[in-house]
Write an enzyme that holds these catalytic residues in place. Structure first.
Site, PDB file in Angstrom:
ATOM      1  N   CYS A   1      34.258  58.871  48.011  1.00 32.83           N
ATOM      2  CA  CYS A   1      33.135  58.171  47.375  1.00 32.83           C
ATOM      3  C   CYS A   1      32.446  59.058  46.354  1.00 32.83           C
ATOM      4  O   CYS A   1      31.991  58.584  45.317  1.00 32.83           O
ATOM      5  CB  CYS A   1      32.147  57.685  48.434  1.00 32.83           C
ATOM      6  SG  CYS A   1      31.592  58.996  49.529  1.00 32.83           S
TER       7      CYS A   1
ATOM      8  N   GLU B   1      25.994  53.423  53.177  1.00 35.66           N
ATOM      9  CA  GLU B   1      26.613  54.443  52.315  1.00 35.66           C
ATOM     10  C   GLU B   1      27.782  53.760  51.622  1.00 35.66           C
ATOM     11  O   GLU B   1      28.834  53.539  52.230  1.00 35.66           O
ATOM     12  CB  GLU B   1      27.117  55.621  53.165  1.00 35.66           C
ATOM     13  CG  GLU B   1      26.038  56.370  53.926  1.00 35.66           C
ATOM     14  CD  GLU B   1      25.124  57.189  53.027  1.00 35.66           C
ATOM     15  OE1 GLU B   1      25.340  57.228  51.804  1.00 35.66           O
ATOM     16  OE2 GLU B   1      24.174  57.776  53.558  1.00 35.66           O
TER      17      GLU B   1
HETATM   18  P1  NAD Z   1      35.585  48.401  53.366  1.00 36.85           P
HETATM   19  O1  NAD Z   1      34.209  47.970  52.998  1.00 36.85           O
HETATM   20  O2  NAD Z   1      36.701  47.486  53.086  1.00 36.85           O
HETATM   21  O3  NAD Z   1      35.662  48.749  54.924  1.00 36.85           O
HETATM   22  C1  NAD Z   1      34.779  49.644  55.559  1.00 36.85           C
HETATM   23  C2  NAD Z   1      34.642  49.240  57.026  1.00 36.85           C
HETATM   24  O4  NAD Z   1      34.066  47.939  57.096  1.00 36.85           O
HETATM   25  C3  NAD Z   1      35.954  49.151  57.790  1.00 36.85           C
HETATM   26  O5  NAD Z   1      35.768  49.598  59.105  1.00 36.85           O
HETATM   27  C4  NAD Z   1      36.244  47.654  57.787  1.00 36.85           C
HETATM   28  O6  NAD Z   1      37.064  47.236  58.864  1.00 36.85           O
HETATM   29  C5  NAD Z   1      34.848  47.097  57.929  1.00 36.85           C
HETATM   30  N1  NAD Z   1      34.684  45.719  57.463  1.00 36.85           N
HETATM   31  C6  NAD Z   1      35.391  45.054  56.520  1.00 36.85           C
HETATM   32  N2  NAD Z   1      34.918  43.779  56.384  1.00 36.85           N
HETATM   33  C7  NAD Z   1      33.882  43.661  57.247  1.00 36.85           C
HETATM   34  C8  NAD Z   1      32.977  42.620  57.570  1.00 36.85           C
HETATM   35  N3  NAD Z   1      33.030  41.433  56.970  1.00 36.85           N
HETATM   36  N4  NAD Z   1      32.041  42.863  58.504  1.00 36.85           N
HETATM   37  C9  NAD Z   1      31.939  44.055  59.093  1.00 36.85           C
HETATM   38  N5  NAD Z   1      32.775  45.087  58.842  1.00 36.85           N
HETATM   39  C10 NAD Z   1      33.733  44.899  57.925  1.00 36.85           C
HETATM   40  O7  NAD Z   1      35.778  49.807  52.638  1.00 36.85           O
HETATM   41  P2  NAD Z   1      37.123  50.671  52.531  1.00 36.85           P
HETATM   42  O8  NAD Z   1      37.983  50.081  51.492  1.00 36.85           O
HETATM   43  O9  NAD Z   1      37.673  50.884  53.891  1.00 36.85           O
HETATM   44  O10 NAD Z   1      36.516  52.079  52.028  1.00 36.85           O
HETATM   45  C11 NAD Z   1      36.420  52.428  50.689  1.00 36.85           C
HETATM   46  C12 NAD Z   1      35.026  52.228  50.167  1.00 36.85           C
HETATM   47  O11 NAD Z   1      34.101  53.006  50.948  1.00 36.85           O
HETATM   48  C13 NAD Z   1      34.868  52.755  48.752  1.00 36.85           C
HETATM   49  O12 NAD Z   1      34.070  51.875  48.020  1.00 36.85           O
HETATM   50  C14 NAD Z   1      34.148  54.085  48.946  1.00 36.85           C
HETATM   51  O13 NAD Z   1      33.454  54.554  47.830  1.00 36.85           O
HETATM   52  C15 NAD Z   1      33.250  53.762  50.091  1.00 36.85           C
HETATM   53  N6  NAD Z   1      32.816  54.996  50.758  1.00 36.85           N
HETATM   54  C16 NAD Z   1      31.491  55.359  50.676  1.00 36.85           C
HETATM   55  C17 NAD Z   1      31.066  56.536  51.254  1.00 36.85           C
HETATM   56  C18 NAD Z   1      29.627  56.970  51.190  1.00 36.85           C
HETATM   57  O14 NAD Z   1      29.226  57.796  52.005  1.00 36.85           O
HETATM   58  N7  NAD Z   1      28.801  56.494  50.277  1.00 36.85           N
HETATM   59  C19 NAD Z   1      31.985  57.349  51.916  1.00 36.85           C
HETATM   60  C20 NAD Z   1      33.312  56.946  51.983  1.00 36.85           C
HETATM   61  C21 NAD Z   1      33.722  55.762  51.397  1.00 36.85           C
END
Ligand code: NAD
Length: 456
Positions: free
Chosen positions: A272, A238
């Site tokens: 999102c 997602e």
């Molecule tokens: P992010 O990708 O930076 O982090 C999300 C999660 O991934 C966190 O728990 C983070 O610690 C982890 N993470 C980071 N690097 C990683 C790696 N290399 N390996 C494994 N895990 C890792 O995202 P964010 O900035 O925290 O969130 C915002 C983003 O999420 C926006 O793009 C938003 O649109 C998206 N989002 C999507 C939905 C959906 O349902 N489609 C819902 C909410 C947010």
């Protein structure tokens, strides 16, 4: 002390620093908590214990649903504490944090009511004496979640995965570590555990589990998908979105502007599925633009703990810096108007941008990008001219709007309602917004082994 032993001490200190996660309030800057990061050994033993507990948990659905009843009662009893933890850690206004917890309880309730029927074996007529499809659990599911809805994002996959008989290991965003541990406590199940780890460490958990559900940015999603692919693990992604909000000429401007304000400014725009690109028919663009400006200017901004505040700070200094840089790029592309002044710290004012050329990034802040169109074809071209395909909304005569739905490249299309997640409907996107679905029967089945059985 010799030079080499002082270097060793420095290494040990820096190792200690690296292994500590510190959370802070994005509104006040006050330090909230300090947590030791878990090493791979500790995470691996946690997952072994989950695996053991899952065997018992998988045995009987009515026992699981009884346990979820108790989980629901614990969420109800501790909802204020949970809402407060959300607001303190990521700055969401308290009224919106309370609504998030309430919606999460609805999901538990909905799952208790529907899971049995959704997971019932399906008979299929063949030449066999009996043939049917069973929906068995996968084992241990890893959830990697973002900070923007620290409770709801976890519940969306966790509750259906548990109901289907899986165990869950949660790797939450570091800035909401307190909420992550509180969730583990409230679930209070041997089959739900949180791990305290930074993002970069989470990829190493993938080989230890059976399936992954990731919510977050496309950049991280691509890394997870590639690691999951190399391990041949199933994953649901997602990812981000830049949802179009299409205003047709025959819309009711007043209610459309109210929805536009809510969809763009809720949770300081860190959603999102919030409307990010406003594509407005040129016959109504002047009135829409003026009213949107008035509406943005009236929003109450301030301390997120104040129940009357609608717009709080962004979740962190890092997030604020990213959005400020995007606003500055938008200034180079056209007119940008900020509808509040004198804000400091992690606040970004409600902002309206009218770029004269395309801007394809997802803006995770309270910034509306407005463009105009003169024909349905042009509206569709602008709506689809994005790497993302999460949600889309259309505003106007509903028959007119519905005729455009098949041509919109998105996983969810709403007519005269802002895009929202609902336990009864599948949630997810296409293109760079990810793959797989959460919620509804489609969502729960993502966490099952769809097993064909033939008996002669
Ligand atoms: P992010 O990708 O930076 O982090 C999300 C999660 O991934 C966190 O728990 C983070 O610690 C982890 N993470 C980071 N690097 C990683 C790696 N290399 N390996 C494994 N895990 C890792 O995202 P964010 O900035 O925290 O969130 C915002 C983003 O999420 C926006 O793009 C938003 O649109 C998206 N989002 C999507 C939905 C959906 O349902 N489609 C819902 C909410 C947010």
């Amino acid at each position: 002390m010799s030079q080499s032993s002082s270097l060793l001490v420095l290494h040990l200190i820096s190792d200690c620093l690296v292994k500590m996660i510190i959370t802070e309030n994005p509104y006040s800057g006050e330090k909230l908590g300090e947590y030791d990061e878990e090493d791979q050994g500790s995470i691996s033993s946690k997952i072994s214990r989950l695996r053991h507990s899952q065997l018992e948990w998988a045995r009987d659905i009515s026992t699981r649903l009884d346990a979820l009843h108790e989980v629901k009662a614990r969420f109800q009893a501790r909802s204020s504490e949970l809402a407060r933890s959300i607001t303190l850690e990521m700055g969401k206004p308290i009224s919106q944090a309370e609504a998030e917890v309430k919606k999460s309880i609805w999901l538990i309730d909905y799952t208790i009511q529907t899971a049995q029927e959704m997971l019932n074996p399906e008979n299929v007529k063949t030449e066999a004496r009996r043939s049917y499809v069973r929906f068995d659990p996968l084992g241990v599911v890893l959830l990697i979640e973002p900070w923007n809805y620290p409770v709801w994002q976890v519940m969306r996959p966790a509750v259906p995965a548990l109901a289907a008989g899986n165990a869950v290991v949660l790797k939450h965003a570091s800035i909401v570590t307190g909420t992550s541990l509180l969730l583990e406590e409230i679930f209070g199940l041997d089959v739900f555990k949180s791990v305290v780890a930074r993002g970069s460490a989470a990829e190493n958990i993938i080989p230890m589990v059976d399936s992954i559900s990731f919510t977050g940015s496309g950049q991280t999603g691509a890394k997870i998908a590639s690691k999951a692919g190399s391990e041949l693990k199933k994953c649901v992604l997602e990812l981000g979105g830049s949802d179009p909000f299409i205003v047709l000429h025959n819309t009711n401007i007043e209610s459309t502007v109210a929805a536009a304000t809510d969809s763009r400014l809720q949770n300081a725009g860190q959603v999102c599925i919030s409307a990010k690109r406003f594509i407005v028919h040129d016959g109504v663009s002047k009135e829409f633009g003026e009213r949107l400006r008035d509406s943005f200017a009236r929003v109450r901004i301030g301390n997120p703990m104040d129940p009357g505040v609608y717009l709080g700070p962004l979740s962190s200094a890092e997030q604020t810096k990213i959005v400020r840089e995007q606003v500055s790029k938008l200034r180079d592309l056209g007119e940008v108007e900020e509808l509040a002044h004198g804000l400091e710290g992690n606040f970004i004012p409600p902002t309206i941008a009218n770029p004269h050329s395309e801007f394809k990034e997802e803006v995770f802040g309270p910034v509306a990008i407005v463009t105009t169109f003169s024909s349905d074809q042009e509206a569709l071209r602008l709506a689809n001219d994005s790497p993302y395909g999460l949600g889309a909304s259309l505003w106007g005569n509903s028959e007119h709007a519905e005729r455009l739905v098949p041509y919109i490249e998105a996983g969810m299309v709403f007519v005269n309602k802002k895009v929202t997640s609902d336990p009864r409907l599948p949630f997810g996107g296409v293109k760079r917004s990810g793959f797989g679905r959460e919620l509804s029967r489609y969502g729960i089945l993502e966490f099952t082994n769809i097993k064909s059985v033939w008996v002669d």
